[in-house]
Design an enzyme around this catalytic site. Structure first.
Site, PDB file in Angstrom:
ATOM      1  N   GLY A 155      -3.022 -14.221  -9.374  1.00 56.74           N
ATOM      2  CA  GLY A 155      -4.364 -15.031  -9.511  1.00 56.74           C
ATOM      3  C   GLY A 155      -5.124 -14.660  -8.018  1.00 56.74           C
ATOM      4  O   GLY A 155      -6.122 -14.895  -7.914  1.00 56.74           O
ATOM      5  N   ASN A 156      -4.095 -14.913  -6.880  1.00 57.64           N
ATOM      6  CA  ASN A 156      -4.891 -14.790  -5.536  1.00 57.64           C
ATOM      7  C   ASN A 156      -5.243 -13.344  -5.337  1.00 57.64           C
ATOM      8  O   ASN A 156      -6.019 -13.056  -4.281  1.00 57.64           O
ATOM      9  CB  ASN A 156      -3.746 -15.016  -4.314  1.00 57.64           C
ATOM     10  CG  ASN A 156      -3.783 -16.602  -4.130  1.00 57.64           C
ATOM     11  OD1 ASN A 156      -2.834 -17.186  -4.630  1.00 57.64           O
ATOM     12  ND2 ASN A 156      -4.717 -17.233  -3.804  1.00 57.64           N
ATOM     13  N   SER A 157      -4.684 -12.313  -6.158  1.00 57.26           N
ATOM     14  CA  SER A 157      -5.171 -10.838  -5.840  1.00 57.26           C
ATOM     15  C   SER A 157      -6.629 -10.733  -5.751  1.00 57.26           C
ATOM     16  O   SER A 157      -7.440 -11.073  -6.793  1.00 57.26           O
ATOM     17  CB  SER A 157      -4.737 -10.028  -7.022  1.00 57.26           C
ATOM     18  OG  SER A 157      -3.094  -9.950  -7.181  1.00 57.26           O
ATOM     19  N   ASP A 179      -5.762   0.298  -3.522  1.00 52.35           N
ATOM     20  CA  ASP A 179      -5.877  -0.847  -4.409  1.00 52.35           C
ATOM     21  C   ASP A 179      -7.059  -1.811  -4.132  1.00 52.35           C
ATOM     22  O   ASP A 179      -6.840  -3.134  -4.138  1.00 52.35           O
ATOM     23  CB  ASP A 179      -4.453  -1.911  -4.382  1.00 52.35           C
ATOM     24  CG  ASP A 179      -4.317  -2.732  -5.506  1.00 52.35           C
ATOM     25  OD1 ASP A 179      -5.071  -2.639  -6.502  1.00 52.35           O
ATOM     26  OD2 ASP A 179      -3.469  -3.694  -5.324  1.00 52.35           O
ATOM     27  N   LEU A 206      -2.550  15.776   5.494  1.00 57.01           N
ATOM     28  CA  LEU A 206      -1.699  16.623   6.156  1.00 57.01           C
ATOM     29  C   LEU A 206      -0.856  17.563   5.486  1.00 57.01           C
ATOM     30  O   LEU A 206      -0.805  18.726   6.061  1.00 57.01           O
ATOM     31  CB  LEU A 206      -1.075  15.796   7.086  1.00 57.01           C
ATOM     32  CG  LEU A 206      -0.478  16.533   8.234  1.00 57.01           C
ATOM     33  CD1 LEU A 206      -1.776  17.265   9.271  1.00 57.01           C
ATOM     34  CD2 LEU A 206       0.170  15.456   9.404  1.00 57.01           C
ATOM     35  N   GLY A 207      -0.337  17.148   4.482  1.00 58.39           N
ATOM     36  CA  GLY A 207       0.539  17.879   3.535  1.00 58.39           C
ATOM     37  C   GLY A 207       1.837  18.206   3.945  1.00 58.39           C
ATOM     38  O   GLY A 207       2.427  19.458   4.289  1.00 58.39           O
ATOM     39  N   HIS A 237      -6.138  -3.366  -9.450  1.00 57.05           N
ATOM     40  CA  HIS A 237      -5.275  -3.891 -10.247  1.00 57.05           C
ATOM     41  C   HIS A 237      -5.947  -5.131 -10.796  1.00 57.05           C
ATOM     42  O   HIS A 237      -5.357  -5.323 -12.060  1.00 57.05           O
ATOM     43  CB  HIS A 237      -3.629  -3.815  -9.812  1.00 57.05           C
ATOM     44  CG  HIS A 237      -3.555  -5.605  -9.089  1.00 57.05           C
ATOM     45  ND1 HIS A 237      -3.536  -5.432  -7.697  1.00 57.05           N
ATOM     46  CD2 HIS A 237      -3.488  -6.397  -9.390  1.00 57.05           C
ATOM     47  CE1 HIS A 237      -3.193  -6.496  -7.393  1.00 57.05           C
ATOM     48  NE2 HIS A 237      -3.220  -7.342  -8.307  1.00 57.05           N
TER      49      HIS A 237
END
Length: 493
Positions: free
Chosen positions: A244-246, A163, A301-302, A133
């Site tokens: 901002g730490n992301s 992510d 696995l579904g 992101h």
């Protein structure tokens, strides 16, 4: 990620301009010079002096000083491995907030957006890891290092399902290049001290400390149409994490990466002592595949299921403390159905008013690993197995235990409109790379492709992807029409 276009009152309130500091100091001296003699004329200060000198502050515990020195040393060693990531993207003017009474002029250009996040050096080949992101939709990425150097980065690959994203730079000459060391999987324990280094609100090289507050959290990520998958084994921490730490690292006291900071739980949009990090086990599994193949292929696995809770057990008529995952349904034609896993068949209504399919299997283990919660099942699929692997599910069916053999498939691909860099109806970066590889091989590109970079561009008024492919001795540049997927040009050198 910290969006510079959004107001940030908390950031401004913590700063005092240097000019004001200087003025305050100068003003204090002027007042002292002006009023000092008047005080001496009216007050005998010497007569009021204390008879005895105040006793010195007690000596601090040496262990506290040692801890302080250790944290300072840790920061000095690790900060060169942590980077600031500045991104630029373009936001469609039609998506801008509408102001009552104001009509947007026709033909108004798309609006540039700027933001910041964090990342860390992953290997000696110039690869840097951050969050998906942070760089999603970016048209320009600049990596800033702690010594003041910077470098333009290319997005190598992104994975919305974890992510995670990988960007690559050419390390600036003269700087020490220090990849972070990955901690062992599952080495973090609740109560362990951890530190976060990153760029909250754009404040570079910020270090915060805390503990591991909880382990094994589950976090919804990566929309796939109407479905969302869960990211398992997420680390919860009370180390201060803010916008901002992301993408920055969560590190143990040995200086090893235990997670990648990516989310917070807060009603105010900033730190409230509940932050989350992608576990190192997923980083270790996913990132090398992103670098090598441009994607990570998740085992599938579904089935749809729920952790058995007291309420669910009561609705299903199960005995108390029956732990496992109740299979409410299986995907038609999916691996679980082909293997013989049974979903619910009888619709009932719970006491809370929810509809439930009764009669499904209860999964209690996968390959002899106990399954107590749905997160246990997801964790095993993400970190232990791959598409094509055979797994043995232990299930309870009609009160008896059975073994079911299932050949895992690949998790369905994300719809094109929600992939990185593409508008609705256009092909995405991953699809463009696949098309480009086929075209380049037909044009004479040989050997294993070690680098794959897709960059959005416009040519002759059309949206295109410019895909650069690199092998050990060749490079190929392929232009792909973003609307039709047609190859516009191929150049192999």
């Amino acid at each position: 990620m910290y969006d510079q276009n959004q107001p940030n009152h908390s950031r401004r309130s913590g700063w005092l301009p240097k000019s004001l500091v200087a003025l305050a100091a100068a003003g204090g001296l002027a007042l002292g010079a002006l009023y000092g003699p008047l005080v001496w004329q009216t007050t005998n200060v010497a007569a009021q002096a204390p008879a005895a000198v105040t006793a010195p502050i007690a000596q601090l515990d040496s262990s506290l000083l040692q801890d302080q020195a250790a944290l300072a040393s840790l920061y000095e060693q690790l900060s060169p491995s942590v980077v600031n990531i500045a991104v630029e993207s373009v936001r469609d003017s039609a998506q801008l907030p509408q102001i009552p009474g104001f009509q947007m002029p026709e033909g108004m250009p798309n609006q540039p957006q700027r933001g910041e996040g964090s990342g860390f050096i992953f290997d000696n080949d110039g690869h840097i890891v951050t969050n998906n992101h942070v760089v999603e939709g970016a048209t320009k990425v600049i990596v800033n290092f702690d010594n003041g150097f910077w470098a333009k980065a290319e997005v190598v690959a992104t994975d919305p399902q974890a992510d995670l994203a990988v960007v690559k730079v050419t390390p600036p000459e003269g700087m020490e290049w220090k990849p972070l060391v990955l901690a062992d999987d599952n080495s973090a324990k609740v109560g362990h001290t951890v530190i976060a280094i990153g760029n909250p609100f754009g404040l570079e090289n910020t270090m915060t400390t805390g503990i591991v507050s909880a382990l094994g959290r589950s976090f919804p990520v990566g929309e796939l149409g109407s479905s969302r998958y869960s990211l398992p084994d997420v680390v919860q921490t009370d180390a201060a994490i803010n916008p901002g730490n992301s993408g920055g690292p969560l590190i143990n006291l040995a200086g090893e990466l235990v997670g990648v900071n990516f989310a917070i739980e807060s009603t105010a949009g900033s730190n409230s002592g509940v932050g989350f990090a992608i576990p190192v086990s997923i980083v270790r599994r996913v990132v090398p595949e992103l670098i090598k193949d441009g994607q990570f292929d998740y085992a599938y696995l579904g089935l749809q299921g729920n952790t058995i809770t007291p309420e669910l057990a009561e609705a299903l008529g199960l005995e108390n403390n029956k732990l496992g995952v109740y299979v409410s349904s299986v995907v038609p034609g999916g691996p679980a159905e082909k293997g013989g896993v049974q979903g619910g068949s009888e619709t009932i209504t719970t006491a809370e008013g929810a509809e439930l399919q009764k009669g499904g299997d209860i999964v209690t283990a996968i390959n002899d690993q106990n399954v107590r919660r749905f997160e246990d099942l997801v964790s095993y699929l993400v970190t232990k197995v791959a598409p094509g692997d055979n797994v043995t599910l232990t299930v309870l069916r009609d009160g008896s235990e059975q073994q079911v053999e299932v050949t895992l498939g690949s998790r369905p691909s994300q719809p094109l409109a929600t992939q990185q860099g593409g508008k609705a109806g256009q092909i995405n970066a991953r699809a463009a790379i696949t098309i480009a590889e086929d075209a380049a091989k037909q044009a004479g590109l040989n050997g294993e492709v070690t680098e794959k970079v897709a960059t959005p561009d416009q040519q002759d008024g059309k949206d295109v992807w410019v895909v650069e492919l690199t092998t050990s001795d060749q490079t190929a540049t392929v232009t792909v029409d973003a609307d039709t997927g047609e190859v516009v040009t191929v150049d192999v050198k």
